[in-house]
Design a protein around this motif. Structure first.
Motif, PDB file in Angstrom:
ATOM      1  N   ALA A 229       9.839   9.919  -5.591  1.00  0.00           N
ATOM      2  CA  ALA A 229       9.878   8.922  -6.672  1.00  0.00           C
ATOM      3  C   ALA A 229       8.768   9.164  -7.684  1.00  0.00           C
ATOM      4  N   GLU A 230       7.553   9.465  -7.205  1.00  0.00           N
ATOM      5  CA  GLU A 230       6.433   9.674  -8.128  1.00  0.00           C
ATOM      6  C   GLU A 230       6.676  10.890  -9.021  1.00  0.00           C
ATOM      7  N   ILE A 231       6.980  12.033  -8.394  1.00  0.00           N
ATOM      8  CA  ILE A 231       7.163  13.251  -9.180  1.00  0.00           C
ATOM      9  C   ILE A 231       8.456  13.178  -9.987  1.00  0.00           C
ATOM     10  N   GLY A 232       9.493  12.546  -9.442  1.00  0.00           N
ATOM     11  CA  GLY A 232      10.743  12.392 -10.185  1.00  0.00           C
ATOM     12  C   GLY A 232      10.564  11.559 -11.438  1.00  0.00           C
ATOM     13  N   THR A 233       9.776  10.501 -11.352  1.00  0.00           N
ATOM     14  CA  THR A 233       9.502   9.687 -12.536  1.00  0.00           C
ATOM     15  C   THR A 233       8.746  10.495 -13.583  1.00  0.00           C
ATOM     16  N   MET A 234       7.811  11.322 -13.131  1.00  0.00           N
ATOM     17  CA  MET A 234       7.095  12.187 -14.072  1.00  0.00           C
ATOM     18  C   MET A 234       8.042  13.189 -14.718  1.00  0.00           C
ATOM     19  N   LYS A 235       9.030  13.674 -13.950  1.00  0.00           N
ATOM     20  CA  LYS A 235       9.989  14.619 -14.519  1.00  0.00           C
ATOM     21  C   LYS A 235      10.855  13.927 -15.571  1.00  0.00           C
ATOM     22  N   VAL A 236      11.324  12.723 -15.280  1.00  0.00           N
ATOM     23  CA  VAL A 236      12.161  11.994 -16.234  1.00  0.00           C
ATOM     24  C   VAL A 236      11.374  11.669 -17.495  1.00  0.00           C
ATOM     25  N   ASN A 237      10.103  11.323 -17.346  1.00  0.00           N
ATOM     26  CA  ASN A 237       9.258  10.997 -18.498  1.00  0.00           C
ATOM     27  C   ASN A 237       8.694  12.229 -19.197  1.00  0.00           C
ATOM     28  N   GLU A 238       9.130  13.419 -18.776  1.00  0.00           N
ATOM     29  CA  GLU A 238       8.728  14.692 -19.375  1.00  0.00           C
ATOM     30  C   GLU A 238       7.238  14.976 -19.223  1.00  0.00           C
ATOM     31  N   GLU A 239       6.606  14.368 -18.228  1.00  0.00           N
ATOM     32  CA  GLU A 239       5.201  14.652 -17.963  1.00  0.00           C
ATOM     33  C   GLU A 239       5.028  16.036 -17.359  1.00  0.00           C
ATOM     34  N   LEU A 240       6.005  16.504 -16.582  1.00  0.00           N
ATOM     35  CA  LEU A 240       5.924  17.854 -16.021  1.00  0.00           C
ATOM     36  C   LEU A 240       5.995  18.902 -17.131  1.00  0.00           C
ATOM     37  N   VAL A 251       3.085  22.718  -9.302  1.00  0.00           N
ATOM     38  CA  VAL A 251       2.991  22.871  -7.851  1.00  0.00           C
ATOM     39  C   VAL A 251       1.535  22.766  -7.411  1.00  0.00           C
ATOM     40  N   SER A 252       0.644  23.471  -8.089  1.00  0.00           N
ATOM     41  CA  SER A 252      -0.781  23.390  -7.747  1.00  0.00           C
ATOM     42  C   SER A 252      -1.374  22.030  -8.096  1.00  0.00           C
ATOM     43  N   PHE A 253      -0.908  21.454  -9.191  1.00  0.00           N
ATOM     44  CA  PHE A 253      -1.491  20.216  -9.706  1.00  0.00           C
ATOM     45  C   PHE A 253      -1.021  18.991  -8.933  1.00  0.00           C
ATOM     46  N   LEU A 254       0.248  18.963  -8.528  1.00  0.00           N
ATOM     47  CA  LEU A 254       0.831  17.769  -7.926  1.00  0.00           C
ATOM     48  C   LEU A 254       1.242  17.952  -6.469  1.00  0.00           C
ATOM     49  N   ILE A 325       9.875  18.693   1.131  1.00  0.00           N
ATOM     50  CA  ILE A 325      11.189  18.327   0.610  1.00  0.00           C
ATOM     51  C   ILE A 325      11.074  17.129  -0.324  1.00  0.00           C
ATOM     52  N   GLY A 326      10.120  16.228  -0.059  1.00  0.00           N
ATOM     53  CA  GLY A 326       9.920  15.105  -0.969  1.00  0.00           C
ATOM     54  C   GLY A 326       9.461  15.560  -2.342  1.00  0.00           C
ATOM     55  N   CYS A 327       8.490  16.473  -2.376  1.00  0.00           N
ATOM     56  CA  CYS A 327       8.001  16.979  -3.662  1.00  0.00           C
ATOM     57  C   CYS A 327       9.057  17.825  -4.360  1.00  0.00           C
ATOM     58  N   GLN A 328       9.800  18.627  -3.585  1.00  0.00           N
ATOM     59  CA  GLN A 328      10.821  19.491  -4.192  1.00  0.00           C
ATOM     60  C   GLN A 328      11.929  18.670  -4.835  1.00  0.00           C
ATOM     61  N   ARG A 329      12.366  17.622  -4.156  1.00  0.00           N
ATOM     62  CA  ARG A 329      13.400  16.764  -4.746  1.00  0.00           C
ATOM     63  C   ARG A 329      12.885  16.079  -6.006  1.00  0.00           C
ATOM     64  N   GLY A 330      11.615  15.751  -6.041  1.00  0.00           N
ATOM     65  CA  GLY A 330      11.066  15.157  -7.250  1.00  0.00           C
ATOM     66  C   GLY A 330      11.021  16.135  -8.410  1.00  0.00           C
ATOM     67  N   LEU A 331      10.705  17.408  -8.123  1.00  0.00           N
ATOM     68  CA  LEU A 331      10.615  18.405  -9.181  1.00  0.00           C
ATOM     69  C   LEU A 331      11.964  18.730  -9.801  1.00  0.00           C
ATOM     70  N   VAL A 332      13.058  18.591  -9.048  1.00  0.00           N
ATOM     71  CA  VAL A 332      14.390  18.934  -9.566  1.00  0.00           C
ATOM     72  C   VAL A 332      15.166  17.692  -9.990  1.00  0.00           C
ATOM     73  N   THR A 333      14.466  16.577 -10.204  1.00  0.00           N
ATOM     74  CA  THR A 333      15.134  15.353 -10.636  1.00  0.00           C
ATOM     75  C   THR A 333      15.811  15.561 -11.981  1.00  0.00           C
ATOM     76  N   LYS A 334      17.042  15.094 -12.078  1.00  0.00           N
ATOM     77  CA  LYS A 334      17.787  15.206 -13.330  1.00  0.00           C
ATOM     78  C   LYS A 334      17.468  14.013 -14.219  1.00  0.00           C
TER      79      LYS A 334
END
Length: 371
Positions: A229-240, A251-254, A325-334
């Motif tokens: 949820a944390e990383i996915g929200t960052m992906k949706v908000n274009e923070e990544l 990957v190193s940062f988060l 797997i939690g971080c990976q699913r967050g990184l590939v959030t659509k």
């Protein structure tokens, strides 16, 4: 037949439309066009059309859909080139009703297509996981060689969230599982006068199998979903994307601080889980009249060092799976309103499946090696 700025005529199987086809004009001749199509018209003459916008395009979509429902193809003639180019921008096939669009999805070809698409999705998911694993290895090596610094504030904060904040639920579930398993086992063994073997069973099962597995499942539902949820929200908000723009590896940062913190905390949580399960079992045995010294003696006599170390190895591996797997699913959030929820659900489900799969692999390895 005049209709304001729009003229509509029907002659045999041909319809003639002229004038200004905007939303108002198309609405004035809509019913006449529908009736003409229903009566068998399949050709429309449009040389007199001097204006066409989205409202007029919807009129042509309706007529084409009506012809297609009756097994015919609408022929549009005389339409000016700029209007024809504009009409081509609209996907008229979307006008088909659901039953028409789904007609070709049944049968053997439909099943083959469904299987192929499912296989393609599984292959893409496996590729993403392998790529993520490689990125984690490279980030770990970069941190170990001091090329990149580990974000220690994030590490300690994650340790607090995973360890201290997750400890109450671990203690509660551990106590209840030990209590329930001891009670149920004692009820069955009392028929044979063998309830004294309950500590043997409980210690072996908890340290070797259920302790690390149940702890990891609880972390998958609590920690893995939070990471997604944390990383996915960052992906949706274009923070990544912003991190990549600044030259920072997500990957190193988060990911790395979260994974390392989970790996450090999970064995400790497993120890607390095992301890509380033994407390629950002790409560049952004390209620049956057995002294605490006898209970503890039988537990430590039956649980060997390899049983304990095997459970700790499982806890470490399971922690990698849950956090990764939690971080990976967050990184590939659509993108989209439900994307974060989908990633969170996928993280929990995938984490539990991987825990079960690797637990089976450990069972085979322990059997073959005699552990």
């Amino acid at each position: 037949m005049a209709a304001g700025k729009v003229k509509f005529q029907k002659s045999g199987s041909t319809m003639t439309v002229s004038g200004r086809l905007d939303a108002e004009g198309a609405g004035e001749v809509w019913e006449q066009a529908r009736s003409a199509v229903a009566a068998g018209c399949s050709e429309v003459e449009c040389s007199g059309v001097d204006y066409l916008d989205g409202g007029g395009a919807s009129l042509f979509i309706m007529m084409k859909a009506g012809c297609r429902d009756r097994g015919r193809v609408l022929s549009i003639k005389g339409l000016r080139s700029e209007f024809a180019s504009f009409l081509d921008l609209f996907d008229l096939d979307k006008a088909a009703p659901p039953q028409e669009k789904d007609k070709g999805k049944g049968g053997i070809r439909g099943w083959i297509t469904s299987i192929g698409l499912s296989g393609q999705a599984v292959a893409a998911d496996m590729r993403e996981q392998i790529e993520f694993t490689g990125n984690c290895v490279l980030a770990s090596l970069s941190t170990a060689t001091l090329k990149n610094r580990l974000r220690w504030p994030d590490f300690w904060l994650t340790c607090e969230k995973v360890g201290a904040d997750g400890l109450p639920i671990i203690l509660l579930i551990g106590f209840l599982m030990g209590l329930i398993m001891s009670f149920q086992s004692a009820v069955s063994l009392m028929r044979f006068g063998a309830e004294i073997f309950v500590p043997n069973m409980l210690g072996l099962v908890m340290f070797r199998e259920l302790g690390p597995m149940v702890t990891a499942i609880l972390l998958a539902g609590r920690t893995g979903s939070a990471f997604a949820a944390e990383i996915g929200t960052m992906k949706v908000n274009e923070e990544l994307d912003a991190l990549n723009t600044m030259g920072l590896n997500p990957v190193s940062f988060l990911v790395l601080p979260r994974v390392l913190a989970t790996v450090c905390m999970t064995p400790l949580l497993t120890l607390f889980f095992n301890f509380m399960s033994l407390v629950g079992g002790a409560l049952v045995m004390l209620s049956m009249g057995y002294p605490l010294a006898t209970y503890c003696g039988r537990v430590f006599e039956n649980v060997q060092w390899m049983d304990f170390s095997g459970g700790m190895i499982k806890a470490v591996v399971f922690s990698f799976l849950v956090a990764g797997i939690g971080c990976q699913r967050g990184l590939v959030t659509k993108s989209g309103a439900s994307a974060v929820g989908d990633s969170t659900t996928s993280a929990v489900v995938s984490g539990i499946i991987l825990i079960a799969v690797f637990d089976g692999i450990f069972a085979v390895i322990f059997f073959l090696t005699g552990i």
